[in-house]
Design a protein around this motif. Structure first.
Motif, PDB file in Angstrom:
ATOM      1  N   TYR A 523       0.827  -1.215   0.000  1.00 41.18           N
ATOM      2  CA  TYR A 523       0.000   0.000   0.000  1.00 41.18           C
ATOM      3  C   TYR A 523       0.857   1.259   0.000  1.00 41.18           C
ATOM      4  CZ  TYR A 523      -3.856  -3.173   1.097  1.00 41.18           C
ATOM      5  OH  TYR A 523      -4.784  -4.189   1.062  1.00 41.18           O
ATOM      6  N   LEU A 524       2.034   1.187   0.605  1.00 38.08           N
ATOM      7  CA  LEU A 524       2.926   2.342   0.585  1.00 38.08           C
ATOM      8  C   LEU A 524       3.377   2.641  -0.849  1.00 38.08           C
ATOM      9  CD1 LEU A 524       4.711   4.490   1.950  1.00 38.08           C
ATOM     10  CD2 LEU A 524       6.450   2.706   2.286  1.00 38.08           C
ATOM     11  N   VAL A 525       3.767   1.586  -1.560  1.00 38.79           N
ATOM     12  CA  VAL A 525       4.281   1.774  -2.925  1.00 38.79           C
ATOM     13  C   VAL A 525       3.155   2.189  -3.871  1.00 38.79           C
ATOM     14  CG1 VAL A 525       5.325   0.619  -4.902  1.00 38.79           C
ATOM     15  CG2 VAL A 525       6.226   0.210  -2.597  1.00 38.79           C
ATOM     16  N   TRP A 526       2.066   1.386  -3.889  1.00 36.05           N
ATOM     17  CA  TRP A 526       1.020   1.609  -4.891  1.00 36.05           C
ATOM     18  C   TRP A 526      -0.031   2.630  -4.437  1.00 36.05           C
ATOM     19  CZ3 TRP A 526       1.442  -0.123  -9.722  1.00 36.05           C
ATOM     20  CH2 TRP A 526       2.382  -1.132  -9.958  1.00 36.05           C
ATOM     21  N   GLY A 527      -0.454   2.535  -3.191  1.00 36.55           N
ATOM     22  CA  GLY A 527      -1.510   3.417  -2.711  1.00 36.55           C
ATOM     23  C   GLY A 527      -1.043   4.819  -2.395  1.00 36.55           C
ATOM     24  N   VAL A 528       0.193   4.939  -1.926  1.00 39.45           N
ATOM     25  CA  VAL A 528       0.714   6.253  -1.533  1.00 39.45           C
ATOM     26  C   VAL A 528       1.596   6.844  -2.631  1.00 39.45           C
ATOM     27  CG1 VAL A 528       2.076   7.535   0.163  1.00 39.45           C
ATOM     28  CG2 VAL A 528       0.590   5.659   0.914  1.00 39.45           C
ATOM     29  N   LEU A 529       2.709   6.167  -2.948  1.00 40.53           N
ATOM     30  CA  LEU A 529       3.681   6.750  -3.875  1.00 40.53           C
ATOM     31  C   LEU A 529       3.126   6.857  -5.304  1.00 40.53           C
ATOM     32  CD1 LEU A 529       6.947   4.998  -2.610  1.00 40.53           C
ATOM     33  CD2 LEU A 529       6.030   7.248  -1.981  1.00 40.53           C
ATOM     34  N   VAL A 530       2.534   5.777  -5.798  1.00 37.66           N
ATOM     35  CA  VAL A 530       2.019   5.806  -7.175  1.00 37.66           C
ATOM     36  C   VAL A 530       0.827   6.759  -7.300  1.00 37.66           C
ATOM     37  CG1 VAL A 530       0.885   4.442  -8.980  1.00 37.66           C
ATOM     38  CG2 VAL A 530       2.880   3.517  -7.782  1.00 37.66           C
ATOM     39  N   VAL A 531      -0.126   6.656  -6.380  1.00 34.86           N
ATOM     40  CA  VAL A 531      -1.333   7.485  -6.480  1.00 34.86           C
ATOM     41  C   VAL A 531      -1.008   8.966  -6.278  1.00 34.86           C
ATOM     42  CG1 VAL A 531      -3.553   8.004  -5.403  1.00 34.86           C
ATOM     43  CG2 VAL A 531      -2.916   5.638  -5.852  1.00 34.86           C
ATOM     44  N   LEU A 532      -0.244   9.294  -5.233  1.00 35.32           N
ATOM     45  CA  LEU A 532       0.104  10.702  -5.012  1.00 35.32           C
ATOM     46  C   LEU A 532       1.035  11.206  -6.112  1.00 35.32           C
ATOM     47  CD1 LEU A 532       0.531  10.911  -1.125  1.00 35.32           C
ATOM     48  CD2 LEU A 532      -1.442  11.540  -2.536  1.00 35.32           C
ATOM     49  N   GLY A 533       1.885  10.323  -6.642  1.00 33.37           N
ATOM     50  CA  GLY A 533       2.721  10.709  -7.779  1.00 33.37           C
ATOM     51  C   GLY A 533       1.871  11.025  -9.001  1.00 33.37           C
ATOM     52  N   ALA A 534       0.836  10.196  -9.234  1.00 35.89           N
ATOM     53  CA  ALA A 534      -0.082  10.451 -10.351  1.00 35.89           C
ATOM     54  C   ALA A 534      -0.826  11.763 -10.144  1.00 35.89           C
ATOM     55  CB  ALA A 534      -1.075   9.295 -10.483  1.00 35.89           C
ATOM     56  N   ALA A 535      -1.237  12.039  -8.897  1.00 37.96           N
ATOM     57  CA  ALA A 535      -1.921  13.303  -8.612  1.00 37.96           C
ATOM     58  C   ALA A 535      -1.012  14.496  -8.895  1.00 37.96           C
ATOM     59  CB  ALA A 535      -2.376  13.328  -7.145  1.00 37.96           C
ATOM     60  N   LEU A 536       0.271  14.365  -8.549  1.00 41.74           N
ATOM     61  CA  LEU A 536       1.218  15.454  -8.791  1.00 41.74           C
ATOM     62  C   LEU A 536       1.436  15.679 -10.290  1.00 41.74           C
ATOM     63  CD1 LEU A 536       3.148  17.507  -7.537  1.00 41.74           C
ATOM     64  CD2 LEU A 536       4.917  15.727  -7.500  1.00 41.74           C
ATOM     65  N   VAL A 537       1.569  14.580 -11.047  1.00 40.13           N
ATOM     66  CA  VAL A 537       1.743  14.694 -12.498  1.00 40.13           C
ATOM     67  C   VAL A 537       0.519  15.367 -13.118  1.00 40.13           C
ATOM     68  CG1 VAL A 537       1.908  13.385 -14.660  1.00 40.13           C
ATOM     69  CG2 VAL A 537       3.311  12.726 -12.677  1.00 40.13           C
ATOM     70  N   LEU A 538      -0.674  14.940 -12.690  1.00 42.94           N
ATOM     71  CA  LEU A 538      -1.899  15.530 -13.242  1.00 42.94           C
ATOM     72  C   LEU A 538      -2.015  17.007 -12.859  1.00 42.94           C
ATOM     73  CD1 LEU A 538      -4.482  15.195 -14.825  1.00 42.94           C
ATOM     74  CD2 LEU A 538      -5.596  14.326 -12.761  1.00 42.94           C
ATOM     75  N   LEU A 539      -1.584  17.359 -11.651  1.00 36.98           N
ATOM     76  CA  LEU A 539      -1.611  18.761 -11.229  1.00 36.98           C
ATOM     77  C   LEU A 539      -0.768  19.630 -12.163  1.00 36.98           C
ATOM     78  CD1 LEU A 539      -2.488  20.879  -9.116  1.00 36.98           C
ATOM     79  CD2 LEU A 539      -0.421  20.264  -7.809  1.00 36.98           C
ATOM     80  N   VAL A 540       0.373  19.105 -12.579  1.00 37.94           N
ATOM     81  CA  VAL A 540       1.236  19.835 -13.515  1.00 37.94           C
ATOM     82  C   VAL A 540       0.537  19.989 -14.866  1.00 37.94           C
ATOM     83  CG1 VAL A 540       3.425  19.750 -14.778  1.00 37.94           C
ATOM     84  CG2 VAL A 540       3.352  19.116 -12.346  1.00 37.94           C
ATOM     85  N   LEU A 541      -0.261  18.985 -15.247  1.00 32.89           N
ATOM     86  CA  LEU A 541      -0.932  19.013 -16.547  1.00 32.89           C
ATOM     87  C   LEU A 541      -2.219  19.835 -16.554  1.00 32.89           C
ATOM     88  CD1 LEU A 541      -0.606  15.237 -17.562  1.00 32.89           C
ATOM     89  CD2 LEU A 541       0.708  17.152 -18.483  1.00 32.89           C
ATOM     90  N   VAL A 542      -2.737  20.193 -15.385  1.00 31.33           N
ATOM     91  CA  VAL A 542      -4.032  20.874 -15.308  1.00 31.33           C
ATOM     92  C   VAL A 542      -4.110  22.123 -16.181  1.00 31.33           C
ATOM     93  CG1 VAL A 542      -5.535  22.220 -13.768  1.00 31.33           C
ATOM     94  CG2 VAL A 542      -4.829  19.925 -13.120  1.00 31.33           C
ATOM     95  N   PRO A 543      -3.133  23.043 -16.135  1.00 29.59           N
ATOM     96  CA  PRO A 543      -3.252  24.243 -16.984  1.00 29.59           C
ATOM     97  C   PRO A 543      -3.382  23.907 -18.469  1.00 29.59           C
ATOM     98  CG  PRO A 543      -1.538  24.548 -15.335  1.00 29.59           C
ATOM     99  CD  PRO A 543      -1.932  23.115 -15.271  1.00 29.59           C
TER     100      PRO A 543
END
Length: 553
Positions: A523-543
């Motif tokens: 859960y640390l790898v997939w639930g935390v790092l992957v998911v929050l990493g995906a959220a960060l990538v999408l945040l950069v793409l939002v504009p």
């Protein structure tokens, strides 16, 4: 005092009082058909989620117990099952539109699902351990759900004009029925299945489906549903299609012939994985192709002196700009990008019915009021929180909209992923810092489901609405099918991630501490790092995504 039984009784009393209040306060505003479809969907969801609450536990503890790799196999089958549940509605919707009409599609799907639940109960009572009957039962539910799920909600839309101001309220009430059914199912079938007998729980799910089917059938024979949802006139006028058989007969035959094929695919999950990968590549490739073609058409317009539809900030530009081929192509690219983030969300959210239920069973302290709460009961937290929080989220979005501060659709996806990731942060923290004798306090599970539900409310309701707004009119149905495919893909990935937590990945004499460490690391790898990493990538793409949406919020 048996706390779970008390909660079960309270839940039924609450629903028995709440549903009449909902109907009484809305019956003068909405057509009676809404409440018929509300009831039918509530009971259908009771059957679906009641079975789902028990499925992984039953497979790992009973059906596959004597086999090597029981947990891994159970999680793999669960992933394939949920993936196909979301894949088949694409075909079911097409059949309703062109051949059956909504009513016949709903009835046929309900009959198949009811038979699936009852044969699942028979598998344990009369044909104990029959893998053929088990997989055949799941196949019945998958194919039946393909006809039922997409068409009952589409049928509801027929009772309202396109711009009817009551429509949003109607679907809110309808969605409440989904979650009431899910809430009651996980409490009731979970309690009966784990405390009394697994197959009584599966049988209760079948009774729920029968209740919904009976309600819909009786009302379809009255004037409540009017003349809506009937077989399209063109089908009635059409003669035999093949071998003297008309189109509806071919659908019935095709549905029955599909059952053994679906059952085989469940038993060989690699086939499902390969099918989903190939389908995803094909559909995403086609969406990108359509986007490129639309943008190319815009360049031709520039060459001929037309308006290209330049990239414009929200709220700026003419209708001609925002409806241009360039704008349509850009919006289709937004759907394509969000497809992958949508799949990531469901890949981790759907651990609820798989690995998180096994984790709760093994490594959560579940004693309350002197009795142990069954692991499956915790799945009722999600629908409970949805019922409590959906009005709150609706109010928040409305207030923000009035202040011109409501997040855009891509930003809501970021919020959904972030809250999903924070839910896993909570459960990992509970496992690493607060576990006693390898048992995590149940408050951490409750808080995890709270954050996961808030993530669902931030992301899931806006997805289908987004498709209708961003898709070119000529392929909106196809794009909606692609969106269901992203859920299907996410569910299959959920099974693969769940298999990483299986007991077979540990030594034979593994302790509860070992299983806790395996769950928390996964859960640390997939639930935390992957998911929050995906959220960060999408945040950069939002504009960029907002710009590509060309004024669509």
């Amino acid at each position: 005092m048996d706390f779970t039984l008390t909660l079960l009784i309270f839940g039924w009393i609450f629903v028995a009082a709440w549903v009449p209040i909902v109907i009484a306060t809305n019956r003068k505003t909405h057509p009676m058909a809404l409440f018929v479809l509300f009831g039918a969907e509530m009971w259908e969801r009771f059957s679906f989620y009641g079975m789902r609450a028990l499925l992984t536990l039953y497979m790992s503890k009973v059906l596959f117990q004597a086999m090597e790799g029981a947990e891994s196999r159970a999680l793999g089958v669960y992933g394939s099952y949920t993936a196909m549940v979301y894949l088949f509605p694409v075909l079911g919707g097409l059949v309703a539109d062109r051949i059956f009409g909504f009513r016949k599609a709903i009835l046929w799907g309900g009959i198949l699902m009811m038979l699936g639940h009852f044969t699942l109960a028979l598998e344990g009572t009369l044909f104990e351990g029959s893998l053929f009957l088990f997989f055949f039962s799941l196949a019945l539910i998958i194919v039946g759900n393909g006809y039922f799920k997409p068409n009952i909600s589409s049928f509801l839309g027929d009772f309202y004009e396109k711009d009817d101001p009551r429509k949003d309220g109607a679907f809110t009430i309808f969605y409440m029925g989904v979650n009431i059914g899910s809430f009651l199912a996980t409490l009731t079938c979970g309690y009966v299945g784990e405390r009394i007998n697994w197959h009584y729980g599966f049988g209760l799910a079948g009774i729920g489906m029968a209740c919904g089917l009976l309600l819909f059938w009786i009302c379809s024979r009255t004037q409540v549903l009017g003349d809506k949802g009937l077989v399209p006139p063109s089908v009635k006028e059409r003669g035999p299609v093949v071998a003297g058989l008309r189109a509806p007969a071919l659908v019935y035959i095709g549905s029955l012939m599909a059952l053994p094929i679906v059952a085989l695919m469940l038993n060989i999950s690699n086939i499902v994985s390969g099918l989903l990968v190939v389908t995803t590549i094909g559909i995403i490739g086609y969406l990108v192709y359509e986007a490129v073609q639309l943008r190319r058409k815009a360049r031709v317009m520039i060459a001929s002196g037309g308006r290209p539809g330049a990239y414009l900030p929200e709220g700026e530009g003419t209708d001609e700009d925002t409806a241009s081929p360039k704008a349509e192509g850009d919006r289709l690219l937004v759907v394509t990008v969000l497809f992958f983030f949508h799949a990531i969300f469901w890949a981790l959210f759907e651990q609820a019915g798989g690995s998180l239920t096994l984790f709760t069973d093994k490594n959560v302290q579940r004693m309350l009021g002197g009795t142990e709460v069954p692991a499956s009961i915790f799945q009722s937290l999600n629908p409970l929180f949805i019922m409590l929080l959906a009005p709150v989220f609706s109010w928040i979005w409305l207030r923000l909209r009035k202040r011109n501060a409501e997040p855009s659709t891509p930003m809501k996806f970021v919020l959904g992923l972030a809250q999903l990731g924070l839910g896993f942060v909570i459960i990992v923290s509970g496992a690493k810092l607060f576990a006693t004798n390898a048992q995590v306090p149940m408050i951490f599970v409750v808080l995890m489901y709270l954050f996961h539900t808030m993530g669902e409310l931030s992301l899931s309701p806006v997805g289908l609405s987004m498709i209708t707004k961003l898709s070119p009119a000529k392929i909106v149905g196809f794009v909606m099918g692609a969106w269901f495919l992203s859920i299907s893909l996410g569910n299959k990935i959920a099974g693969v991630i769940g298999q990483l937590t299986a007991a077979e990945n540990l030594p034979d004499e593994a302790s509860a501490y070992d299983t806790l460490a395996l769950y928390s690391q996964t859960y640390l790898v997939w639930g935390v790092l992957v998911v929050l990493g995906a959220a960060l990538v999408l945040l950069v793409l939002v504009p960029r995504l907002r710009k590509w949406m060309h004024g669509i919020h």
